[in-house]
Design a protein around this motif. Structure first.
Motif, short mmCIF file in Angstrom:
data_model
loop_
_atom_site.label_atom_id
_atom_site.label_comp_id
_atom_site.label_asym_id
_atom_site.label_seq_id
_atom_site.Cartn_x
_atom_site.Cartn_y
_atom_site.Cartn_z
N ASP A 89 0.85 -1.18 0.00
CA ASP A 89 0.00 0.00 0.00
C ASP A 89 0.89 1.24 0.00
O ASP A 89 1.89 1.29 0.73
CB ASP A 89 -0.89 0.01 1.24
CG ASP A 89 -1.91 -1.12 1.24
OD1 ASP A 89 -2.39 -1.45 0.14
OD2 ASP A 89 -2.21 -1.65 2.32
N PRO A 90 0.56 2.26 -0.80
CA PRO A 90 1.40 3.46 -0.83
C PRO A 90 1.44 4.14 0.52
O PRO A 90 0.43 4.25 1.21
CB PRO A 90 0.72 4.33 -1.89
CG PRO A 90 -0.68 3.82 -2.00
CD PRO A 90 -0.61 2.36 -1.69
N LYS A 122 -2.09 10.45 -8.15
CA LYS A 122 -2.75 9.64 -7.12
C LYS A 122 -1.83 8.52 -6.64
O LYS A 122 -1.07 7.95 -7.40
CB LYS A 122 -4.04 9.04 -7.67
CG LYS A 122 -5.05 10.08 -8.15
CD LYS A 122 -6.25 9.40 -8.81
CE LYS A 122 -7.23 10.43 -9.34
NZ LYS A 122 -8.37 9.78 -10.04
N ARG A 123 -1.92 8.23 -5.36
CA ARG A 123 -1.22 7.10 -4.72
C ARG A 123 0.30 7.20 -4.89
O ARG A 123 0.99 6.18 -4.98
CB ARG A 123 -1.74 5.78 -5.26
CG ARG A 123 -3.23 5.55 -5.01
CD ARG A 123 -3.72 4.30 -5.71
NE ARG A 123 -3.56 4.39 -7.16
CZ ARG A 123 -4.39 5.02 -7.98
NH1 ARG A 123 -5.46 5.63 -7.52
NH2 ARG A 123 -4.15 5.05 -9.28
N GLU A 145 4.09 7.75 -3.67
CA GLU A 145 4.86 7.53 -2.45
C GLU A 145 6.21 8.22 -2.59
O GLU A 145 6.92 8.02 -3.57
CB GLU A 145 5.05 6.04 -2.21
CG GLU A 145 5.86 5.71 -0.96
CD GLU A 145 5.99 4.22 -0.73
OE1 GLU A 145 6.97 3.81 -0.09
OE2 GLU A 145 5.11 3.45 -1.19
N ASP A 157 0.52 8.96 -11.56
CA ASP A 157 -0.14 8.10 -10.58
C ASP A 157 0.75 6.89 -10.24
O ASP A 157 1.46 6.36 -11.11
CB ASP A 157 -1.47 7.58 -11.12
CG ASP A 157 -2.48 8.69 -11.36
OD1 ASP A 157 -2.28 9.80 -10.82
OD2 ASP A 157 -3.47 8.44 -12.08
N ASP A 158 0.70 6.49 -8.98
CA ASP A 158 1.37 5.26 -8.51
C ASP A 158 2.89 5.29 -8.64
O ASP A 158 3.54 4.25 -8.65
CB ASP A 158 0.82 4.04 -9.26
CG ASP A 158 -0.68 3.89 -9.10
OD1 ASP A 158 -1.14 3.78 -7.95
OD2 ASP A 158 -1.40 3.94 -10.12
N VAL A 165 6.60 5.70 -7.21
CA VAL A 165 7.28 5.50 -5.93
C VAL A 165 8.68 6.11 -6.02
O VAL A 165 9.46 5.74 -6.90
CB VAL A 165 7.38 4.00 -5.57
CG1 VAL A 165 8.15 3.82 -4.27
CG2 VAL A 165 5.99 3.39 -5.45
N SER A 191 3.43 7.38 -14.90
CA SER A 191 2.68 6.58 -13.93
C SER A 191 3.26 5.19 -13.77
O SER A 191 3.75 4.59 -14.73
CB SER A 191 1.21 6.49 -14.35
OG SER A 191 1.09 5.84 -15.60
N GLY A 192 3.21 4.69 -12.54
CA GLY A 192 3.66 3.34 -12.26
C GLY A 192 5.15 3.16 -12.19
O GLY A 192 5.63 2.03 -12.06
N ARG A 222 9.04 3.45 -10.63
CA ARG A 222 9.61 3.30 -9.29
C ARG A 222 11.09 3.67 -9.31
O ARG A 222 11.85 3.16 -10.13
CB ARG A 222 9.46 1.85 -8.80
CG ARG A 222 10.15 1.58 -7.46
CD ARG A 222 10.05 0.12 -7.09
NE ARG A 222 8.69 -0.27 -6.80
CZ ARG A 222 8.11 -0.16 -5.60
NH1 ARG A 222 8.79 0.33 -4.58
NH2 ARG A 222 6.86 -0.55 -5.42
N ARG A 243 5.96 3.11 -15.99
CA ARG A 243 6.39 1.78 -15.50
C ARG A 243 7.90 1.58 -15.56
O ARG A 243 8.39 0.46 -15.69
CB ARG A 243 5.67 0.67 -16.27
CG ARG A 243 4.15 0.70 -16.12
CD ARG A 243 3.49 -0.33 -17.01
NE ARG A 243 3.81 -0.12 -18.42
CZ ARG A 243 3.20 0.76 -19.21
NH1 ARG A 243 2.22 1.52 -18.73
NH2 ARG A 243 3.55 0.90 -20.47
#
Length: 349
Positions: A102-103, A120-121, A123, A138-139, A141, A156-157, A159, A175
């Protein structure tokens, strides 16, 4: 943030996910992956290399993912696929604990400029820095201690693991995965000599990474001198790789560890560069080229295929003899040319 509980699947669920043929108990529950030799009850093993076929009869795994041709030799439940290694890749993602986190939001110790736009979300980890004008999709990290420079964009996505540095004006697609210690967008190696000392050339371009790019730990991708350094979609870059300014790498290419690419070289699509390969600057490598490990490429390559340079390891005594003969090759070639000319000039019998 709490660690997620280990994920479990039934063999029937896995077979559906992989579109594999299941031979065995569909209700059998498994909780992880392991090698044929190390797997135990509740784990799935896989066989993708014939070198490990010897470990199949004695495996203690609950099930094995393999090619149908090896099915009859499997002593436990099995999942049959024509490409078991590709199936293993998909299966590994099912058990990846990072995919279920979970973020955690923005850590209190992180520094996020008020002008940054976070999706959104998102981290942002401890001690991370997000500078002015940054956009995070979004998403996304951002790991502890990582820095995202001014006006950069991350799709988005994506990391960034701990201690990744993204300089200003860098664009990263969706990604993407950037491992610890990698640096994206540092200055390219640009200097002009005035006769007594080096004068720095400002590096005015940026770096653009496509979607689904992965960059290994401690790798560097330099920003362009004027235009951008361009990394295509689905490019995979191993650890300790150096990509100089204004290099372009086409979609779906892969670079193994310690590859070095000098400035303004263009690498095509679906290329593979083995470990330690070096490419000189201002070259063009066409699509579909594979260069084997430790090769040095000093000329452009215009035809797809496998290319190599250098010699394999041998005993030092033999190498020393060959090194002497190598120095003699030019003289031997000249002597051969003279002999051939003499033969052609002499009258026949």
């Amino acid at each position: 943030m709490t660690r997620p509980a280990p994920k479990t699947f039934t063999l029937g669920e896995i077979a559906n996910q992989l579109d594999a043929r299941l031979v065995g108990d569909a209700d059998l529950v498994v909780r992880g992956l392991a090698t044929l030799k190390d797997a135990g009850s509740g784990q799935v093993a896989f066989l993708a290399n014939r070198a490990y076929l010897k470990d199949l009869p004695g495996t203690a795994a609950s099930a094995v993912l393999l090619h149908p041709q090896h099915g009859e030799a499997c002593p436990v439940s099995r999942l049959e696929l024509d490409n078991p290694y590709l199936g293993y890749a998909a299966l590994s993602r099912l058990f990846d604990p990072l995919a279920r986190r979970d973020p955690a939001g923005v850590h209190p110790s992180a520094s996020v400029d008020p002008s940054a736009v976070l999706g959104k979300r998102v981290e942002v980890g401890p001690q991370a820095v997000i500078e002015a004008g940054v956009t995070l999709g979004d998403d996304v990290v951002i790991g502890p201690g990582s820095v995202v420079g001014a006006d950069s964009q991350i799709g988005s996505g994506s990391r960034l693991y701990a201690n990744v540095t993204v300089y200003h004006g860098v664009v990263i697609g969706q990604r993407a995965i950037l491992h610890s210690g990698c640096v994206i967008g540092a200055d390219g190696f640009g200097f002009a000599h005035d006769g007594s000392r080096w004068q720095k050339i400002a590096q005015l371009g940026g770096v653009v990474l496509g979607d689904d790019v992965e960059v290994g730990s401690c790798s560097s991708i330099d920003r362009g001198a004027l235009g951008d350094t361009l990394i295509g979609d689905d490019v995979k870059i191993d650890s300790q790789v150096q990509i100089a300014h204004n290099v372009q790498i086409g979609d779906h290419s892969a670079l193994a560890g310690c590859v070095g690419i000098a400035g303004s070289t263009r690498v095509g699509r679906h290329c593979m560069l083995g470990g330690g390969v070096g490419l000189s600057g201002h070259l063009t490598i066409c699509d579909g080229v594979q260069v084997t490990g430790m090769s040095l490429v000093t000329n452009s390559i215009h035809e797809p295929g496998v290319y190599s340079s250098g010699t394999g390891a041998m005993k030092n005594a033999q190498w020393r003899k060959n090194a002497v003969r190598f120095k003699q090759l030019d003289e031997l070639a000249k002597r051969l040319s003279r002999l051939e000319k003499q033969r052609l000039d002499s009258p026949g019998p």
